[in-house]
Scaffold this active site. Structure first.
Site, PDB file in Angstrom:
ATOM      1  N   PRO A  48       0.825  -1.208   0.000  1.00  0.00           N
ATOM      2  CA  PRO A  48       0.000   0.000   0.000  1.00  0.00           C
ATOM      3  C   PRO A  48       0.866   1.268   0.000  1.00  0.00           C
ATOM      4  O   PRO A  48       1.961   1.278   0.573  1.00  0.00           O
ATOM      5  CB  PRO A  48      -0.784  -0.104   1.322  1.00  0.00           C
ATOM      6  CG  PRO A  48      -0.724  -1.530   1.724  1.00  0.00           C
ATOM      7  CD  PRO A  48       0.579  -2.051   1.202  1.00  0.00           C
ATOM      8  N   ASP A  49       0.367   2.302  -0.640  1.00  0.00           N
ATOM      9  CA  ASP A  49       1.056   3.594  -0.667  1.00  0.00           C
ATOM     10  C   ASP A  49       0.713   4.337   0.623  1.00  0.00           C
ATOM     11  O   ASP A  49      -0.059   5.285   0.637  1.00  0.00           O
ATOM     12  CB  ASP A  49       0.570   4.384  -1.890  1.00  0.00           C
ATOM     13  CG  ASP A  49       1.277   5.730  -2.008  1.00  0.00           C
ATOM     14  OD1 ASP A  49       2.400   5.871  -1.495  1.00  0.00           O
ATOM     15  OD2 ASP A  49       0.683   6.640  -2.619  1.00  0.00           O
ATOM     16  N   ALA A  50       1.270   3.856   1.718  1.00  0.00           N
ATOM     17  CA  ALA A  50       0.881   4.360   3.030  1.00  0.00           C
ATOM     18  C   ALA A  50       2.084   4.518   3.936  1.00  0.00           C
ATOM     19  O   ALA A  50       2.027   4.249   5.126  1.00  0.00           O
ATOM     20  CB  ALA A  50      -0.136   3.398   3.658  1.00  0.00           C
TER      21      ALA A  50
END
Lengths: 280, 280, 280, 280
Positions: free
Chosen positions: D37-39
């Protein structure tokens, strides 16, 4: 159990050859070998890469010193998955706020115990197998928060699933860590307890064991030995304009070959035939 | 010019701090620090990664010891592009067949001079800028092929575009490399010439300069110092069951902080305020 | 069993989500995604790093396509240790000389069968556990050496310890691989047999199974799909000066979030409270 | 100027081949390709490694999307040094608190403007050369903090040394970003201004230029195209049990060879002679 702090493949091999029981992949050693301050600037995957290089050359269990976990609970969970998959036996997470500074240089604030307990729980929830361990490192004594704080935190972290505790102290004697161990026992808590006698080094591992240590970690002696020796050798070369005077003080080229197993290479290669012709 | 063989960020910093002029990213040192034999088993990109870690912490020019170039001309071209882009000043390719073994342990056959000249030409054709250098390392003297062979190869490699030569010898005196330099001059060839006084270490760098060396490379002394020192320290810990006796012989924890620039960190961070509260 | 060739984390996730049984970490796909020719220029550890990125995001068994093994027997042994430790299920080594070119572009000479058998034996001797598999890939049919050569080599490689065979062919029909399977059975040899129907793609996996395939590998379709789709999208953006016309043809941003498990993140973080305040 | 978001070597090559002016090394694309995830879970050096792989295969300037900078000012300074040394043209730092979530999914709180301005100043102080650029990305409009907030922050960030601004919006039309550009001009501020028309994609790049955009970034279309195409192809293989129906919809194996420059390889190798013998 005695663990020794190592920072690269060579030091990992040496620790194993000298009979130590485990490798401490310590932040201070790895950062120093890398050439960066131990202040939260090395990324999680740079540490992992260093640990993987140790894993490849030594069979000893590795305890990875992962500071405060490199970020929030999602970062901690990914970290656990990656380190476990890399064959690491344990991660040791310390209860400081992110970003960290090394404990001996002022360092930063203690994390809120509930927030840190969530990190421990997240770490345990992320592991795939049964054997991976999460060690909670207590910085209360370093931060001056006292023994009661350390014990309360220990209880909270164990409740959250921590498999072991590391109690850190910079006292010149083991009285703090010994009292911590004693009060823990008095509470009926039985859990592996790690100690790092960097400052209370006059106490033997055997004595620390009697005080309650399950494991003693010599966290950074190999890198400190390497730094001093390399500096001295470069000084001497500068002074003499040759390496003659250092040659007897340092390992031989043959020692380098031996330590990494050059003799174990398979060598009945076709090109060796060519070589024999060549040298004939 | 004096270069010193380094194997990690710390040794690169020390070489710079001690006033050396260049870093020799040497295969033997890097392989040993990694824990693998110097026998062609470390991949091109593992070497590159090690070199990048040096590049990040030192401003000195780096000469990368790339063995025989890790493969065919296409591999050599990619290698040059990657090392040049990483900020490396020069690669030093040796005229041995792939795969290699370290020159001091028998080692493998010399490459055909025409094949090796093609490698040099391919390497030079691949570089993007003007400053990158390709050093041709001559193994004739190590392989017992003699001075004439070395000189013929030198001519062929320079024709192919080599920017400098490294003439390697395992004689106990510099007579071979000195005679090589003299005959090269007699041929009217003027080119930077590197020497590695591992075996003829009684000769000073100044004397080697008088014999014709443009640069002297102390190829592996830091890793040899580190190996000996780390072994000794682990022996002492084993003997004493404490680190007390080694504490005065090794660098301090504060030395570790200093050498990597911990004091240069910016520290007026918000969390430092919290810390002061905490410690108050 | 059906395996699909994947080249990064995303394609590995998709292969798993679509019900395939195994991942083929194929050299052509990984090299193309990296942007280099599939001609032996990608290093062993670059391939390993790509495979590790797959391992981290998919639970499927991974078969790594390791060309001719990246070097001599010592390189092969180190490769096996590193890939096994990384959680790879199998490596597939092909019987071409090093360095290799992709089988469909002329490619290079077949390795001497005895030399290749030594590689297989070295690979098997290097593995630590019982489950790791070494697949011997036969290039006889691609190289025009014929079925008899393939069968003789198969016998030699199985004698050396190969756990499975991959028979490669660029015929438009599976007659060659089918005949190979039949003759193998006639010899009383029972071993897992892999097929790659890149050119004989009109035959179904079921039919290939009936011909004797234990596993079918769709070696490079995801990267080929990605290349075409990305080219088309960039063409359209160039043509239109907006992305409007492509928006319905491509995945949504939300699809990106879904596929990598963004919804599985833990999100009761302290900073989310701040966020709610902020958006309120 | 038009930049396109790329995530690996292949997409970087395609962007260059299609005439785009710059590469946007976008967090969403790179995280998705990696399978995370882009987190904020991808480490700084994992992003750097992905960017290095792009740098090696494309000559276009690279703008790296570094989220909120991966940590405190010391982390930001190290990041700038590493990215600049890797040949990256610019980093784009966004004014969100660490850790981040992707802007389109709720996302996290805006950073305090003074704290963020310090990050910008630290970043600029760390760069070695004159050409490296630090782009400040304004998230005020995404976070609902409004245009006045965005303009005040813009002024503070430019004062701190930002070389360019990126104003992000998730409106369906460019009215917000257009008004931002207009009010910036009205204040007499002249600075490169980047826009990302993910949601206002009906407006052409030319029109955005007229509204004040110096550069338009198509941030994630290649990865979205790849995801859809790979899913579709795997669906079809599942349905048909062969790849026949997809063969004409995807790139050919030869296309793969072409796009990465296989024809540019040097091929007059000794082993090719062997090959010709072999195939004869």
């Amino acid at each position: 159990m005695r663990a020794v702090g190592v920072h690269d493949g060579l030091s990992a091999i040496l620790a194993q050859n000298h009979g130590f029981d485990a490798l401490w992949a310590g932040g201070l050693g790895i950062c120093t070998a890398t050439g960066v301050p131990d202040a939260g600037v090395l990324s999680m995957t740079e540490l992992l890469d260093a640990v993987v290089r140790m894993r490849r050359v030594s069979a000893l269990p590795i305890i990875a010193d992962v500071d405060s976990g490199f970020g929030d609970v999602n970062v901690v969970q990914r970290m656990v998955r990656l380190f476990e998959a890399a064959g690491v036996a344990a991660v040791c997470i310390e209860d400081k706020q992110y970003p960290k500074r090394n404990s001996f240089r002022g360092g930063n604030a203690l994390e809120d115990p509930a927030v840190f307990a969530r990190k421990i729980a997240a770490a345990k929830a992320a592991q795939a197998g049964d054997e991976f361990m999460v060690v909670a490192r207590l910085e209360s004594l370093i931060a001056g928060a006292g023994l009661d704080d350390a014990l309360q935190r220990a209880a909270a972290y164990l409740d959250a699933g921590a498999d072991a505790l590391l109690v850190h102290s910079r006292a010149r004697t083991p009285h703090e860590v010994g009292e911590f161990a004693e009060r823990l026992r008095a509470l009926g808590v039985s859990v592996p307890l790690f100690m790092i006698p960097t400052t209370y080094h006059r106490t033997t591992a055997r004595e620390l064991g009697e005080l309650g240590a399950s494991a003693v970690i010599y966290a950074n002696h190999p890198i400190r030995a390497a730094l001093r020796a390399m500096s001295d050798v470069l000084d001497q070369i500068n002074r003499d304009d040759t390496t003659t005077s250092v040659e007897t003080e340092i390992a031989t080229v043959n020692d380098l070959f031996q330590v990494v197993g050059t003799d174990d290479l398979l060598d009945d290669e076709p090109w060796l035939g060519l070589l024999e012709q060549e040298s004939a």
